[in-house]
Enzyme design. Structure first.
Site, short mmCIF file in Angstrom:
data_model
loop_
_atom_site.label_atom_id
_atom_site.label_comp_id
_atom_site.label_asym_id
_atom_site.label_seq_id
_atom_site.Cartn_x
_atom_site.Cartn_y
_atom_site.Cartn_z
N LYS A 126 0.87 -1.19 0.00
CA LYS A 126 0.00 0.00 0.00
C LYS A 126 0.89 1.22 0.00
O LYS A 126 2.01 1.17 0.50
CB LYS A 126 -0.88 0.02 1.27
CG LYS A 126 -2.10 0.91 1.13
CD LYS A 126 -3.24 0.13 0.50
CE LYS A 126 -4.42 1.01 0.15
NZ LYS A 126 -5.56 0.17 -0.30
N ASP A 144 -7.02 4.26 -4.58
CA ASP A 144 -7.70 4.11 -3.28
C ASP A 144 -8.33 5.49 -3.04
O ASP A 144 -8.56 6.23 -4.01
CB ASP A 144 -6.70 3.70 -2.19
CG ASP A 144 -7.39 3.24 -0.90
OD1 ASP A 144 -7.85 2.10 -0.85
OD2 ASP A 144 -7.48 4.03 0.07
P1 NDP Z 1 -13.01 7.70 -3.11
O1 NDP Z 1 -11.93 8.68 -2.89
O2 NDP Z 1 -13.54 7.47 -4.48
O3 NDP Z 1 -14.25 8.01 -2.16
C1 NDP Z 1 -14.12 8.07 -0.79
C2 NDP Z 1 -15.45 8.42 -0.18
O4 NDP Z 1 -15.37 8.27 1.23
C3 NDP Z 1 -15.84 9.87 -0.45
O5 NDP Z 1 -17.23 9.97 -0.46
C4 NDP Z 1 -15.23 10.57 0.76
O6 NDP Z 1 -15.83 11.81 1.07
C5 NDP Z 1 -15.51 9.56 1.86
N1 NDP Z 1 -14.49 9.70 2.91
C6 NDP Z 1 -13.15 9.56 2.77
N2 NDP Z 1 -12.52 9.81 3.93
C7 NDP Z 1 -13.48 10.12 4.81
C8 NDP Z 1 -13.48 10.47 6.17
N3 NDP Z 1 -12.33 10.56 6.86
N4 NDP Z 1 -14.68 10.71 6.77
C9 NDP Z 1 -15.84 10.63 6.07
N5 NDP Z 1 -15.90 10.30 4.77
C10 NDP Z 1 -14.76 10.05 4.16
O7 NDP Z 1 -12.42 6.32 -2.51
P2 NDP Z 1 -12.94 4.84 -2.73
O8 NDP Z 1 -14.40 4.80 -2.96
O9 NDP Z 1 -12.02 4.22 -3.71
O10 NDP Z 1 -12.58 4.19 -1.32
C11 NDP Z 1 -13.53 4.08 -0.26
C12 NDP Z 1 -13.08 2.98 0.69
O11 NDP Z 1 -13.02 1.74 -0.02
C13 NDP Z 1 -11.70 3.17 1.31
O12 NDP Z 1 -11.71 2.62 2.61
C14 NDP Z 1 -10.80 2.32 0.42
O13 NDP Z 1 -9.65 1.91 1.10
C15 NDP Z 1 -11.73 1.16 0.14
N6 NDP Z 1 -11.42 0.36 -1.04
C16 NDP Z 1 -11.30 0.91 -2.28
C17 NDP Z 1 -11.04 0.10 -3.37
C18 NDP Z 1 -11.00 0.64 -4.75
O14 NDP Z 1 -10.86 -0.17 -5.68
N7 NDP Z 1 -11.11 1.93 -4.98
C19 NDP Z 1 -10.83 -1.35 -3.22
C20 NDP Z 1 -11.06 -1.83 -1.88
C21 NDP Z 1 -11.31 -1.00 -0.85
P3 NDP Z 1 -15.02 13.18 0.75
O15 NDP Z 1 -15.05 13.31 -0.73
O16 NDP Z 1 -15.77 14.22 1.47
O17 NDP Z 1 -13.63 12.98 1.29
O1 2IT Z 2 -7.93 -1.62 -0.82
C1 2IT Z 2 -7.84 -2.10 -1.96
O2 2IT Z 2 -7.96 -3.32 -2.15
C2 2IT Z 2 -7.61 -1.20 -3.10
N1 2IT Z 2 -7.56 0.01 -2.89
C3 2IT Z 2 -7.43 -1.76 -4.48
C4 2IT Z 2 -6.01 -2.18 -4.70
C5 2IT Z 2 -5.67 -2.60 -6.10
O3 2IT Z 2 -4.48 -2.90 -6.29
O4 2IT Z 2 -6.52 -2.66 -6.99
#
Ligand code: NDP
Ligand code: 2IT
Length: 448
Positions: A126, A166
């Site tokens: 990461k 992420d």
């Molecule tokens: P994005 O940046 O696309 O979206 C994040 C969302 O979460 C936004 O709505 C953001 O709001 C909100 N958010 C982030 N930080 C906070 C906080 N501290 N308090 C409240 N709201 C918050 O990220 P993703 O959708 O990609 O990621 C969301 C989650 O999923 C994370 O935990 C990530 O690690 C996990 N994840 C993502 C993967 C991926 O493929 N993208 C894969 C597996 C897990 P705001 O815009 O206001 O910050």
């Molecule tokens: O938390 C996660 O699994 C991710 N942000 C996706 C990682 C990836 O390599 O696609």
């Protein structure tokens, strides 16, 4: 003291300030007790757990860049290369002001077991930065990404370490990062995943985490003799994961009534209208409060989280520790009977205790992040395969593979839980099932 307790005590003494990492490590180590006690001598004699909890390496660097006013800025950059026993390091990059070494170690540690659960050959890593893309111009984001990659490119490659997105890192950032990697190294290779479709990206990678979350939620629900159709779902977040979780849940006949960002949440009793969310978030990187301007029948709650809204199922898709013990009690009191985690570690330790109590009392269902959100990294690994063979597969082909992988994860997790005497406990099941392959590979490769 048992072996896992000894290892945890050692970790706490060495890294007392890394609260998020210690929290993740404790949960995994506790879950491993049944399998570790069955193989204690072998694991002890090769210091397997002591090695498992320390990253192979952490790279930290400064990221200087110039803002639109011409003023120099300096952020911190990191890559945690945690474990390469079963494949090249693989895991996302997070750009968010809260990023620090503890958070990236927790995410990298979780990634080891998640990646193992996918059944694909990817190790755990990461990275990221405390850079905040919010409110920055495209030009600022580009200059930051170019500076970040100028240093990071020395440590990554298609067969060594393959970052992805992420929080705060989506298609725009991956594009800038990829361009700079190619410019410096001269290599057109699958060094990043989540790329644009015109330069080696995979169809269905954008949707994969959210879709995968709903595919496994469907398995969890069916496993308990229930049906997703007609169920009310509360979702947090409105980013990549939340958007496509809402889309797939609706396709399968459920109704998502909330989504949120860090400022507040919207409640739409008729079901969240995804075109409105896309318009706000993908269209102009706006705030979720704008939803109620477009849908006056919906309500916006500033500064609040959606956990008091009555639902059948909750899908937290924002960030770590967004559900505490009290939130979990509120959810359960209002009728929620299932939580599947889209975000990484969204439920804190007290929340998980509440789920556990409710599981024993009334069959509450809980699927932890490392299993539930593995669809994103799984399709990233499929993107790596497509890049290696210089082909691209159709959306349906990738989507079917994703669905099969999520079904397989559900089956591995429930079988491991049962085999080790914890039937229905998917926390124990996911940790043991993820650990097994990594432990075997680490044992076979000797003391490295
Ligand atoms: P994005 O940046 O696309 O979206 C994040 C969302 O979460 C936004 O709505 C953001 O709001 C909100 N958010 C982030 N930080 C906070 C906080 N501290 N308090 C409240 N709201 C918050 O990220 P993703 O959708 O990609 O990621 C969301 C989650 O999923 C994370 O935990 C990530 O690690 C996990 N994840 C993502 C993967 C991926 O493929 N993208 C894969 C597996 C897990 P705001 O815009 O206001 O910050
Ligand atoms: O938390 C996660 O699994 C991710 N942000 C996706 C990682 C990836 O390599 O696609």
């Amino acid at each position: 003291m048992s072996y896992v307790e000894e290892v945890y005590a050692g970790l706490e003494a060495k890294h007392p300030n890394e609260s998020e990492f210690l929290e993740a490590a404790k949960r995994v180590l506790d879950s491993l007790e049944p399998i570790v006690s069955a193989h204690e001598e072998k694991y002890r004699s090769t210091a397997l757990l002591e090695r498992l909890v320390e990253p192979e390496r952490i790279i930290t660097f400064r990221v200087p860049w110039v803002d639109d006013q011409g003023k120099p800025q300096v952020n911190l950059g990191y890559r945690v290369q945690f474990n390469s026993a079963i494949g090249p390091y693989k895991g996302g990059l997070r750009f968010h002001p809260s990023v620090n070494q503890s958070i990236l170690k927790f995410l990298g540690f979780e990634q080891i077991f998640k990646n193992s659960l996918t059944g694909l050959p990817i190790g755990g890593g990461k990275g990221g930065s405390d850079f905040d893309p919010k409110g920055k111009s495209d030009a600022e984001v580009m200059r930051f990404c170019q500076s970040f990659m100028t240093e990071l490119c020395k440590y990554i490659g298609k067969d060594t370490d393959v970052p992805a997105g992420d929080i705060g890192v989506g298609g725009r950032e991956i594009g800038y990062l990829y361009g700079q990697y190619k410019r410096i190294t001269g290599l057109y290779e699958g060094v990043l995943t989540g790329k644009g479709l015109t330069f080696g990206g995979s169809l269905a990678r954008t949707e994969a985490t959210g879709y995968g979350l709903v595919y496994i939620t469907n398995e969890v629900v069916k496993g308990a003799g229930r049906d997703l159709k007609g169920k009310t779902i509360v979702v947090s977040g409105s980013g990549n994961v939340a958007q496509y979780a809402i889309q797939k849940a609706e396709q399968l006949g459920a109704k998502c009534v909330t989504c949120s960002d860090s400022n507040g949440y919207v409640y739409d009793p008729d079901g969240i209208k995804l075109d409105v969310v896309f318009d706000i978030k993908q269209g102009h990187r706006g705030r979720i409060r704008e939803y109620v301007e477009k849908v006056p029948t919906a309500q916006y709650f500033e500064g609040q989280k959606p956990w008091s809204v009555p639902c059948d199922i909750a899908l937290p898709c924002a960030t770590q520790n967004e559900i505490n013990g009290e939130d979990a009690r509120t959810l359960i009191k209002n009728g929620c009977w299932c939580v599947c985690e889209g975000a990484n570690m969204p439920s804190d330790a007290d929340a998980i205790d509440e789920y556990e109590k409710a599981r024993e009392e009334k069959g509450f269902l809980f699927m932890p992040a490392k299993a539930a959100n593995a669809g994103g990294v799984a399709v990233s690994a499929l993107e790596m395969s497509q890049n290696s063979e210089r082909l691209s597969w159709s959306f349906d082909e990738v989507d079917h593979k994703l669905e099969d992988i999520m079904k397989d994860i559900y089956s591995k997790v429930s079988t491991a839980a049962k085999t080790y005497g914890h039937e229905g406990d998917f926390v124990v099941g996911a940790n043991i099932a993820g650990f097994q392959k990594v432990a075997e590979a680490m044992s076979a490769q000797g003391l490295v």
